[in-house]
Structure formats: structure tokens, C-alpha cells
Design a protein around this motif. Structure first.
Motif, short mmCIF file in Angstrom:
data_model
loop_
_atom_site.label_atom_id
_atom_site.label_comp_id
_atom_site.label_asym_id
_atom_site.label_seq_id
_atom_site.Cartn_x
_atom_site.Cartn_y
_atom_site.Cartn_z
N LEU A 76 -6.57 -0.20 -4.81
CA LEU A 76 -5.52 0.76 -4.45
C LEU A 76 -5.68 1.21 -3.02
O LEU A 76 -4.72 1.34 -2.27
N ARG A 77 -6.94 1.46 -2.65
CA ARG A 77 -7.19 1.94 -1.30
C ARG A 77 -6.78 0.88 -0.29
O ARG A 77 -6.28 1.17 0.78
N TYR B 143 -4.45 -1.43 -0.82
CA TYR B 143 -2.98 -1.42 -0.81
C TYR B 143 -2.45 -0.33 0.12
O TYR B 143 -1.49 -0.52 0.84
N ALA B 144 -3.13 0.83 0.06
CA ALA B 144 -2.69 1.93 0.92
C ALA B 144 -2.77 1.53 2.39
O ALA B 144 -1.90 1.88 3.19
N ILE C 188 -2.31 -1.42 3.54
CA ILE C 188 -1.16 -2.29 3.86
C ILE C 188 0.00 -1.42 4.31
O ILE C 188 0.66 -1.67 5.32
#
Lengths: 374, 308, 378
Positions: free
Chosen positions: B141-142, B144-145, B147
């Protein structure tokens, strides 16, 4: 070599100004007053002790001199310079810490060389001085060891060498011997004293050990609750305490509270229990009649006898309640007929040794007791 | 031979009878420690030694696939690693990992220093938790953040263009990988440095100041050496874990983002299913990490008695 | 060969990111959390129960994320009284590795893809299905009655199928891509705005196809040619990505992405600017199946599960939900016309004929891996 240290500060000495001076210095931590309006003047070359029970503000006072604390009010002067705004690392003082605070990632040699390296001392000079300092504390053979490989006493010596190698104007010692056992402490006291004489620089010692202060110092400041109660030579402090606290803190004493009955030639204090005690006028701190007072009598100044001694200023009847044999001395507690209890210390003379429950007379002269503010 | 064994055994057994108590004492001395160390030893043996030995064995079988029987041994797998393609992969992995370690140290030290020595004491635990909080979310998730932040139409470029600055090509670059990995592993570095700095004896800093060291000098001569074990431990942890990470390089890196961990993954779970080669790569990775740890243990701690 | 990621972000996140370019990372985080944590909790639940519950009433399933859901499992449990626990995997190879590492006796039903079925049959990992215990296979489309990967469906039951293709931003591209060559022809214009799958079989396969070779070529010369051609395209590539490409595509940073239909079609359904196309020279078509491992416990329940999933209503709702094509005629009858006529889900017979299934490679797979490492480490 170390004499040059004092010679560099010689002008200060010649002008006879103090090496360290505190003017109305106060320190407040989060609303708690640690030091209250302290005035101090420490003479060049003096061995000065700050003595007091824990929490009296003595360590804070030392830290105000070294620069680890900034005074909330007042001024700190070192060799006539106001250093109130000078950070610790620019002050011409060095500290021997209670915990030694040796750098355990460095060898003994590097610890001692630390200050000189920062000063940018050249290599040759540095080696000479570090070696000399280590020799002075008899640690030259341990130069390549790490502090954790040393005993407490050895670490103490290294801490001393690390401070004195810089030839500070003032050496600050924060309970340096507190962590050592009794025998080692006695030995180090002698060495400290020798060092002080050899270096000729000002030593400021913080301690809670009155014996240490008495034996080492030229002058002592006794502190209590952030105040200085009394400043004086060891004998002044011991013989002529200004307050009951000082009398009680420095050595043992018997304190008898009462009222000033008579002034003039034959000053007298009357206790609540009815004792009439004569006090020499020199020993009378209180000029007014009917003032509340405490009379302090040192245990060793009291004489024990089986008969009333005529011509003695103060002589009272009682009986031995406890007796403790201390080898060189005998320690007795005597309960007077009035109910007051006095501690008496007598040198051990077998023929005069009192027995428990024996009726006795206690006596002391008017010069040997002191009437203090209650 | 069997006869001699029989005859040999007799005096032995007599001797045993004769010195029964001595033997028992010897046995106790022998078994005692192993009883105490047993559980830990067994644990290490089963979960570390045995698996590594199994991997080592597989790595010595050229191109072994899981369904194949082991027929011959050889060093082919290891020789394969020496091809330029694979050496490039190794080099890239080490570059990513050491870059990440350096960045984590540079960013993490001031943060840990502030948390441990400057921040108000009563806020310290809360601040620490806040800083560690990202660890509780998935690293994916981190990433993805990041990106969202780094892509050409992302937040950072939006801010840049609103300030009138030129758009930057941040996504799918080595820089993006380093930023993403640093962000992923920074909390570990901060935690370890914090633990180290919190134990820092402040009296040593006073001693340094007392000896004339300005705060700057005291920092380099006392604070850093005193926290060196923490720096080394944090650096090693970040280096080792970032060496094993392939999510961030895959998501944030460009088309040339093959790392050793991804390569190992491909050998075991990819198309070729070359467990032999994958094991050889794993052994190389394990050895490199073990050597790093051994060096740390040997030289990271110059003081033989350890820092107290 | 990782095919579908179990970390697939859910649709709400996609829409959110698309709508606001200034999306704050924190909000994005909380937004995508749902999708991921769903998957995680699912697998955790399965992990905790799978090792011990291989006994009487529980059925252990090992499948792709999203292929089952709570509602479906509840229906099954209500109908049969059998409890179900689910583990998920994100690539056929992961599944195979777990099985070969000794997980073979844990699961009763697994969902391997076509080529993996062949491989598992060769490795003796699958049960030969008892056809008398299966129902609902009669309506299977002709093509899937006797698929190449598993003759006469002896070991597997076709479940869903899909393709690999390109998804592109039609608003930003003047010319719509129709074939793989589009990428090479426009590589300057599309510099660093293309992503390809991080999947050696698909990506090298597509390049092989663009050269006129088979997706499953085993000819080293053809592979070398494909490798060289892929290198030519590399400067134009943003990266190789099997998951996580959505953000950049929806944000307009990437204009063309090679994707699996199961992930590409949903994006195109939500935003019509994005179109999924199956390249005209052909692509890969994959079938996911249901199989029973050779050492499966509780085989009877496994048949019940397969039959349950073969029911047209169940299969249709799944196909609709996941944008997957069904090989079952009876299922197609239940699907709305809009889906049936969508060429991205149901390509023409002609195009489908040019597509190939991914086939096992044998020894040549090592060469594929070597080229792949070369491409991604240059």
C-alpha cells in the motif's frame, strides 16, 4: 609542567580577585528552586568544598560554574570574566564527574588526549602532556586499555588525568569519590590533596561527606535547601557553626533547645526541661533575652565523672543509658535527671570506663558550647 | 574384528562399573549444557541449519527442477551466476540496497536524534508510535501511495507545476526505487537508532563540552561513535531487508529493475522452475548477508567488552 | 508466471484516483485498503483452518483471489452442509511450488490454468476425474469439450477463460492500437508511456506473435529474434508491470498497457476512454479450470463443489461479476446481450482462432528465463 598552568593565570592571582565568583545566583527548574541567591567567592589556588545533604543544590551550583546550567538570575564570574552567557565548552574549567563519564569507545590515552586534540595541540606537545598527566595519576601503564577494563578507582584516576591535562583555571570535582569503597576513598583523598598542592590551581569539590570536606578543604560552604548556611575554614565550620543545621550536619552534636535567660558576663540559657546552661559570650550568637535558641555541645567536649566536678560551668547529674565500645573511644548516651539525653564520646581509658546504668555527672565548660539560632 | 571388539568392550565395561560416579559426573557435565541449550539449539538446527544445508545441496545440482531426481552434482549453477547478466543483477541489487541504507541513515538519524534527545519526554512514545505507524500498513500500500505521488501527473509534479517549475520524470526510475525503499525501511532504522540514542549517556556529552568540544565536535566525536553499534545494526537490517525486497523495484522501477531477490523468485516460482540455479543464488545471498553480519560482530564493536 | 495479482485494487480506488489528480496519498491508502485487506483476511482465515480441517466436513480450496466469495460459499454450505475454507495464490507457479513442497494433501479443489493442467498431469499431481460424478458438462462449448491442454477433460473442468491484450487511453491517442506492431511503430511518440506485463511467457510470447511465430515457440533462433525486438522497444517502456499499472494508465502518464483481460476489461467498463483490445495477429487465450489433486482429501465434497460451480446461474453471476468469459453454453444463455456482444470479452471466432493457449515448454523454459533476465537487467 603544571606549574605553568598557575603561571598563565598568574595575573589573576596577583590582582587577588577571585577565581570563581557567584553573585546572587538563583536557579529554578520547572518552578522548583534549586539554588537561591547564592553569593560565593573562591580564591585562586584554593581548595573549596561545597558540602550539604542530597538535594541541597550543591551539584547545581557546580553545574552553574561549569556551564551545564544557565542561572535563572545572578552572575557567574570566572577569573573576573562574566561567563553567564558563555557555553560550557568555552569556559576555562574542567570537571571530574561523579560517574567519571569516560568515553568508553576510546582508550585511556585517547580519553586523556581528548581535550588537547580539540584545542589543536600539536602532536609532540600532546604526547608529552598526556603522558605526564597519566604518570601523575599513576595510570601510564593502562594507556591502551578501554575504560570498561578498569576498576572504579582506576577510572577515577583517568577522569582526573583527563581534566587536569588541560590545565584548567579551575578544577571542578562533582562527588568524585562517591562511588569508591572506604579504603580507596581515603587513599584518593590523600592523592587529591597532593595533586592540588602540586598543581596549585583552584579546586572546587562538591561532596556530601563532611569528613572529606573537612580533611581536604581550605574553605567549605555548607548548603541547605539552595541556600548557603555558612562559609568558613573547616575548623570555623566545626568549632563555630552559625546554625543548628551546620552544627548537626558537620560532625555529631547534642542540641538542647531553650531560651536565653541572661546576657552579659554570665550568659545563661534555660531549657524547657529546666537545665540552666552557661554559655561563653563569644559563643553566643543571639544578643537578645528570651530568644529561642539551641545550645550545641559536641560529644567529645563533654566530660564524664562519677563525682560532681567543682568549678565547672555546666555540670549535670544523670545515668548511663547505653554504652558502645568503639575501640579508641567509648560512646555513651546519658539520660539526665531532667529527662534530656546527651551523647558523650570519651577516649578509651580502661580505668575510667563507665558502666551502663551507672549514675554519672556530665560537665563542660562555657567555651565548649554554643548557642545558635533555633 | 568383531572378536576384538568384544574383548575390547569387556575392560571398558569393567572400568565403567569401577568409576561409575566419575562417569555419571562426566555425563552430567556433558549433558547438562546441552539440556539447557537444547531447545534453542534444536530450533536453530531445524529452522536454520537444516534448510540452508538442503538449499546448499540443491544448489550443487545443475539446473535441478523440483520433479527431477538428483543424479549428478556440479558447480554449474554457481558458474552461471558469473555471467555478466547475473553479475549486473547482483550489482543493481547491492546498489539499491546500499543506496537505501545510506538514505535511511541520513534521514533516520536526525529523526531518531530528535525523538530520543530533543522532543518533549511526555510526547516521545506517542511520536514514536506515529512514526512507526506506517509499518502497520502493508508495504504494498505504501508503495502504491508513492505511485500516486511520483507519477508524471502525480502530486509532486502537480505541486511543482503550480509553483511554475518544470515537470519531473520521477516514476519508473532508480530514484523512485530508492525513495520507495527508503520510505519502506526508514521506520526500522529510526527504531534501532532511537533505541541506541536513547541509551546515550548524556553525561558523556557534558564531559565532551567540559573538555572544550562544541556541540558539533561532540556529535561527531562522542554521539556518533557511541551510537555506532546502533548505526551498524540499523544499517545492516536495512541493507539486508532491502536486498530482499522486490516489490518496490517492480512497482516503482523502470524496465531494468531485476534484482537478485526477484531473480530467485523467478527461479523458484517462474517459468523455468530452475531450483538448482535459484538455490545457488540464494546461497550467494545468504553468504553475503552472513559475511556482513560476521564483519559487524567482529569489527563493528571495537571495544572488546562492548559498549555499556 | 504471475498471472493475476491478489493485490488487485478495487474499483472504488480506481475511480477515486481518476477523478482527483491531487489525491492525497493518505486518502488513497485508506481507499485501497478495502480491496487488499479483503484478500488478506480471506487467506488468513484459510491459513488458520486449512492445516487441521482436512477432515470430515471441511473443503479446502486453493484458488485465484476473487474466484470465490463469502456469498457463494454460504450458498454452498447451506445446500450441502460442507464448510469451505479458501487459500489464494497469484500465480500458477506459486501454486505448483506449494503443491510440490508437500501441500498436495491439503487441498481438495485447485484452479490451475490450461498449460499448468498439462504440467500437473505430467507430474502425476491430478486425479483422473470420475465423469459419472460430474454434472453440467454436457452444455460445454465444443472447443472446451476436448481442449488441447487436457484431452476430453480427463483431469480438469473448464471454468472461465480470458485473453491477454492491450488497454489504451483512447482520448490521448489519435490512432487506436490494433496489433502488437503498433507499439514498435509508435515507440518514439509513446516513449516511456508503455507498460508490458512482467510475465516472461506473455511478453516474450506477444513479441514472438508480432514476428509471426508461435506464442509458445521453442526455436532458439525465433526466441533470439524476439529478444532483439523487445530490446528495440525497451527505451519506450515505462516498466514491466503485472499489477500497479492502473494508476499510471488512469492518470494519463502511461498510454498503453499490456494486461490480462480479467484486469483490463473492468477498467474499460468503468471509463469508456480506456479500451481493451485483443491484437489482431493474435494473443494468448487462457482457461482456468477446476481440478482435484491426486492426494486430495474429501474427494466427494470436491465433486459437490465442482458441480455447484458448474450450475449455470452460479457460473453466470461469477462471469458477470469478474468480467470473465464462460466456456459453458448454458451460462452464456443467462448473460445479458451487452456482455455477450462485447468483443473484449467474447472476441470473434476468427480472432480467437489466431490466439493460442500458453503451452508448457519443457527444457526451453530456461532460455525464456535467461532472455527475460537479460531484458530486465540490461
Amino acid at each position: 609542567m603544571f606549574q605553568t598552568a598557575s603561571s598563565t593565570h598568574a595575573p589573576a592571582q596577583e590582582q587577588a580577585i577571585s577565581d570563581v565568583e557567584l553573585r546572587q545566583v538563583s536557579k529554578i527548574f520547572d518552578g522548583e528552586v534549586a539554588v537561591r541567591g547564592v553569593d560565593l567567592s573562591i580564591r585562586p589556588g584554593e581548595f573549596f568544598s561545597i558540602l550539604g545533604p542530597s538535594g541541597c543544590g550543591k551539584t547545581t551550583t557546580l553545574r552553574l560554574i561549569s556551564g551545564f546550567e544557565v542561572p535563572s538570575a545572578g552572575d557567574v564570574l570566572i577569573q573576573g570574566q562574566n561567563v553567564k552567557r558563555t557555553p560550557a565548552y568555552r569556559r576555562p574549567v574542567n570537571t571530574v564527574f561523579q560517574s567519571y563519564a569516560l568515553f568508553n569507545h576510546m582508550t585511556v590515552w585517547d580519553n586523556v588526549a581528548f581535550g588537547l586534540k580539540i584545542q589543536g595541540c600539536n602532536r609532540q606537545h600532546l604526547q608529552k602532556r598526556v603522558k605526564e598527566a597519566l604518570q601523575r595519576v599513576k595510570m601510564e601503564t593502562f594507556a591502551q586499555r578501554y575504560p570498561t577494563q578498569l576498576s572504579g578507582g582506576q577510572q577515577q584516576r583517568v577522569a582526573l588525568a583527563r581534566a587536569l591535562v588541560n590545565r584548567p583555571a579551575v578544577m571542578l570535582l562533582d562527588e568524585p569519590l562517591g562511588a569508591l569503597d572506604l579504603k580507596l576513598r581515603k587513599q584518593m583523598q590523600i592523592e587529591l590533596s597532593t595533586l592540588h598542592r602540586a598543581l596549585g590551581i583552584t579546586f572546587v569539590l562538591v561532596t556530601h561527606d563532611q569528613e572529606e570536606a573537612l580533611s581536604l578543604s581550605n574553605r567549605i560552604a555548607v548548603m541547605r535547601d539552595g541556600y548557603i548556611e555558612q562559609i568558613g575554614s573547616p575548623s570555623e565550620i566545626y568549632e563555630r557553626p552559625n546554625t543548628a543545621f551546620v552544627a548537626n550536619f558537620i560532625g555529631d552534636t547534642n542540641l538542647l533547645s531553650g531560651q536565653v535567660e541572661a546576657l552579659g558576663e554570665s550568659m545563661r540559657v534555660k531549657t524547657a526541661s529546666g537545665l540552666q546552661i552557661s554559655v561563653d559570650s563569644n559563643q553566643m550568637q543571639l544578643p537578645n533575652r528570651y530568644q529561642a535558641t539551641s545550645v550545641s555541645v559536641r560529644p567529645e567536649k563533654i566530660h564524664l565523672s562519677s563525682q560532681r566536678r567543682p568549678g565547672v560551668d555546666n555540670c549535670f547529674e544523670g545515668r548511663v543509658k547505653h554504652m558502645m565500645y568503639l575501640g579508641t573511644h567509648v560512646h555513651c548516651v546519658v539520660e539526665l535527671t531532667t529527662g534530656d539525653c546527651l551523647t558523650v564520646l570519651q577516649s578509651n581509658q580502661p580505668q575510667h570506663r563507665p558502666d551502663a546504668q551507672m549514675p554519672v555527672y556530665v560537665s563542660w565548660s562555657a567555651e565548649d558550647c554554643r548557642a545558635l539560632a533555633a | 574384528m568383531s572378536r576384538s571388539a568384544v574383548t575390547d568392550s569387556r575392560p571398558q565395561s569393567q572400568q565403567v562399573k569401577g568409576s561409575g560416579s566419575l562417569l555419571r559426573w562426566r555425563l552430567t557435565r556433558l549433558i547438562g549444557p546441552s539440556v539447557l541449550l537444547g531447545p534453542a539449539g534444536l530450533w536453530l538446527l531445524l529452522l536454520l541449519v537444516v534448510p540452508v544445508l538442503l538449499i546448499l545441496r540443491i544448489s550443487l545440482v545443475p539446473g535441478l527442477r523440483p520433479e527431477q531426481a538428483i543424479t549428478n552434482y556440479g558447480l554449474d549453477n554457481y558458474l552461471q551466476i558469473l555471467q555478466p547478466t547475473y553479475l549486473r543483477v547482483l550489482l543493481r541489487s547491492v546498489t539499491f540496497a546500499s543506496g537505501t541504507t545510506a538514505l535511511c541513515l541520513v534521514v533516520g538519524f536526525p529523526v531518531a536524534y530528535w525523538l530520543a534527545l530533543i522532543a518533549p519526554k511526555r510526547w516521545r512514545n506517542l511520536l514514536l508510535v506515529v512514526f512507526i505507524l506506517p509499518l502497520w500498513t502493508s508495504s504494498l500500500l505504501r508503495t502504491y501511495a508513492w505511485i500516486t505521488l511520483l507519477r508524471t501527473s502525480g502530486v509532486i509534479n502537480l505541486v511543482l507545476s503550480s509553483l511554475g517549475l518544470p515537470e519531473q520524470n520521477l516514476m519508473n526510475t532508480t530514484g523512485a526505487v530508492l525513495v520507495g525503499m527508503t520510505y519502506s525501511f526508514l521506520p526500522y532504522m529510526v527504531l534501532i537508532l532511537y533505541a541506541s540514542l536513547e541509551k546515550l549517556d548524556l553525561r558523556l556529552l557534558e564531559a565532551a563540552a567540559d573538555l572544550g568540544a562544541s556541540p558539533n565536535v561532540a556529535f561527531w566525536k562522542v554521539t556518533v561513535p557511541q551510537t555506532l553499534p546502533g548505526i551498524a545494526a540499523g544499517g545492516l537490517l536495512v541493507f539486508v531487508t532491502s536486498l530482499g525486497d522486490f516489490v518496490v523495484p517492480t512497482l516503482l522501477g523502470g524496465p531494468s529493475s531485476m534484482t537478485i531477490s526477484r531473480l530467485i523468485y523467478n527461479q523458484f516460482l517462474g517459468v523455468s522452475r530452475n531450483w538448482g540455479f535459484g538455490s545457488a543464488l540464494s546461497i550467494v545471498l545468504i553468504s553475503a548477508v552472513s559475511i556482513a553480519i560476521a564483519l559487524l560482530l567482529k569489527y563493528g564493536d571495537r571495544n572488546p567488552d562492548g559498549f555499556s | 508466471m504471475p498471472r493475476r495479482s491478489s493485490f488487485r485494487p478495487n474499483s472504488s480506488r480506481r475511480l477515486f484516483l481518476q477523478g482527483s489528480a491531487a489525491a492525497i496519498a493518505g486518502v488513497a491508502l485508506s481507499n485501497c485498503r478495502g480491496g487488499v485487506s479483503d484478500v488478506q483476511s480471506g487467506s488468513q482465515a484459510a491459513d488458520s483452518s486449512s492445516p487441521t480441517s482436512s477432515g470430515s466436513g471441511t473443503l479446502n480450496i486453493y484458488t485465484w483471489a476473487d474466484y470465490t466469495d463469502d456469498e457463494l460459499i454460504q450458498q454452498f454450505t447451506d445446500a450441502t452442509g460442507i464448510e469451505v475454507s479458501v487459500d489464494v495464490y497469484d500465480s500458477n507457479e506459486t501454486m505448483l511450488a506449494k503443491l510440490q513442497a508437500g501441500g498436495g494433501d491439503t487441498y481438495s479443489v485447485i484452479y490451475p490454468s490450461d498449460y499448468m493442467v498439462t504440467q500437473m498431469v505430467e507430474l502425476g499431481l491430478l486425479t483422473k476425474l470420475d465423469q459419472s460424478q460430474l454434472s453440467g458438462l454436457e452444455t460445454m462449448q465444443e472447443k472446451w469439450k476436448n481442449p488441447v491442454y487436457d484431452e476430453n477433460n480427463t483431469h480438469s473442468v473448464p471454468f472461465v477463460w480470458g485473453t491477454t491484450g492491450l488497454i489504451y487511453n483512447s482520448a490521448a491517442l489519435s490512432e487506436a492500437p490494433e496489433d502488437w506492431d503498433y507499439l514498435w511503430n509508435n515507440k518514439d511518440k509513446l516513449s516511456r508511456r508503455i507498460t508490458l506485463l512482467e510475465d516472461v511467457r506473455e511478453t516474450l510470447g506477444a513479441v514472438l506473435k508480432s514476428l509471426g511465430y508461435s506464442y509458445n515457440s521453442t526455436d532458439p533462433a525465433e526466441l533470439e529474434a524476439a529478444y532483439q525486438k523487445l530490446l528495440e522497444l525497451k527505451p519506450a517502456l515505462a516498466s514491466f508491470k503485472s499489477f500497479g499499472w492502473q494508476d499510471e494508465l488512469l492518470g494519463g502518464d502511461v498510454l498503453v498497457s499490456m494486461v490480462y483481460s480479467v484486469e483490463g476489461v473492468p477498467v474499460s467498463q468503468e471509463d469508456t476512454d480506456f479500451k481493451y483490445v485483443i491484437p489482431s495477429s493474435g494473443s494468448s487465450v487462457w482457461t482456468d479450470t477446476m481440478v482435484i489433486p491426486a492426494a486430495a482429501p474429501n474427494a466427494e465434497a470436491a465433486y459437490q463443489w465442482i458441480n455447484f460451480n458448474l450450475q449455470p446461474e452460479v457460473a453466470a453471476s461469477m462471469a458477470e461479476r469478474l468480467y470473465l468469459a464462460s466456456p459453458n453454453e448454458a451460462v452464456l444463455d443467462l448473460l445479458p446481450e451487452a456482455i455477450l456482444s462485447d468483443p473484449s470479452l467474447f472476441p470473434s471466432e476468427e480472432l480467437l482462432a489466431r490466439c493460442e493457449g500458453i503451452a508448457p515448454l519443457g527444457e526451453v523454459s530456461a532460455l525464456y528465463d535467461e532472455y527475460w533476465t537479460k531484458v530486465t537487467s540490461a
